[in-house]
Design an enzyme around this catalytic site. Structure first.
Site, PDB file in Angstrom:
ATOM      1  N   HIS A   8       0.912  -1.250   0.007  1.00 24.39           N
ATOM      2  CA  HIS A   8      -0.186   0.079   0.179  1.00 24.39           C
ATOM      3  C   HIS A   8       0.751   1.353   0.139  1.00 24.39           C
ATOM      4  O   HIS A   8       1.974   1.192   0.378  1.00 24.39           O
ATOM      5  CB  HIS A   8      -1.024   0.132   1.380  1.00 24.39           C
ATOM      6  CG  HIS A   8      -0.177   0.153   2.462  1.00 24.39           C
ATOM      7  ND1 HIS A   8       0.354   0.952   3.057  1.00 24.39           N
ATOM      8  CD2 HIS A   8       0.062  -1.187   3.051  1.00 24.39           C
ATOM      9  CE1 HIS A   8       1.092   0.746   4.175  1.00 24.39           C
ATOM     10  NE2 HIS A   8       0.849  -0.487   4.335  1.00 24.39           N
ATOM     11  N   GLU A  82      -2.488  -7.134   6.943  1.00 29.19           N
ATOM     12  CA  GLU A  82      -1.336  -7.053   7.750  1.00 29.19           C
ATOM     13  C   GLU A  82      -0.937  -8.117   8.891  1.00 29.19           C
ATOM     14  O   GLU A  82      -2.138  -8.484   9.463  1.00 29.19           O
ATOM     15  CB  GLU A  82      -0.741  -5.725   8.127  1.00 29.19           C
ATOM     16  CG  GLU A  82       0.568  -5.504   8.828  1.00 29.19           C
ATOM     17  CD  GLU A  82       1.743  -6.080   7.658  1.00 29.19           C
ATOM     18  OE1 GLU A  82       1.787  -7.105   7.336  1.00 29.19           O
ATOM     19  OE2 GLU A  82       2.412  -4.933   7.385  1.00 29.19           O
TER      20      GLU A  82
END
Length: 220
Positions: A8, A82
């Site tokens: 990201h 994550e």
């Protein structure tokens, strides 16, 4: 299948070098927005049949310009989120960052019973990522982009791409909107094709502004 694993864009927690892994997580900084906007151009030569993002806001915001450029829906899946920091959540000290990265890379080396302090095991983290990859492969797409996270990408690629040693992954960095490309299948295994550490768009020149999850273990 060709699998593009994209980190990201930059977040406010990256600037503060914090282990920020809880949902929904922060959005993007102005630089992170520019990095996301640069993805369609950076990937112009890449075939992309399907586009995935995690349940954390930052991946969906990063994927949005690419989705619009390609006319694709963003498939949101929790499995590629994550690695959960557990008791280390929102810490930015060296001890916490070293523990986090060392644990994630121990999983890649096969120590799957080891747990993040107060968090998930390696088996759980690797299995959930595997499930999303298997879903994408079962859909018949030839090339899939997944916008995920620094530690999760490094851990999965080191564990699953046969030619990538976990020690190499520890030494590699992955800046915001950097990309790891693997080819293969869940049945036949995966081969590392490319590790583009640097971002697709602009980079913050300040050290560690890509956040701890993507930095080499030696920098922690």
């Amino acid at each position: 299948m060709r699998l593009l694993l994209i980190r990201h864009g930059q977040t406010p927690s990256n600037l503060k070098r914090l282990l920020d892994t809880a949902e929904p997580g922060p959005g993007l900084t102005p630089l992170g927005q520019r990095q996301a906007a640069a993805l369609p151009g950076a990937l112009a030569e890449e075939r992309i049949d399907a586009l995935y993002a995690s349940t954390l806001l930052r991946t969906q915001l990063t994927a949005t310009p690419l989705a619009r450029a390609r006319g694709l829906d963003i498939v949101v899946r929790p499995g590629i989120r994550e690695i959960e920091a557990g008791e280390l959540e929102m810490r930015g000290d060296e001890a916490a960052i070293t523990t986090y990265l060392t644990t994630a890379l121990a999983w890649a080396a096969g120590d799957l019973d080891r747990r993040m302090p107060g968090g998930e095991s390696g088996l759980a983290a690797l299995s959930r990522f595997d499930e999303v990859v298997a879903e994408a492969a079962a859909g018949g797409a030839e090339s899939v982009a997944m916008v995920s996270h620094g530690a999760a990408i490094r851990m999965w690629a080191a564990a699953r791409a046969g030619r990538l040693d976990p020690l190499e992954a520890a030494d590699q960095h992955l800046d915001n909107t950097g990309m790891v490309v693997v080819t293969g299948s869940p049945a036949d295994g995966w081969r590392l094709e490319r590790w583009d550490s640097r971002p697709a768009g602009p980079r913050d020149p300040a050290p560690h502004h890509e956040g701890p999850a993507g930095e080499p273990l030696g920098d922690a």
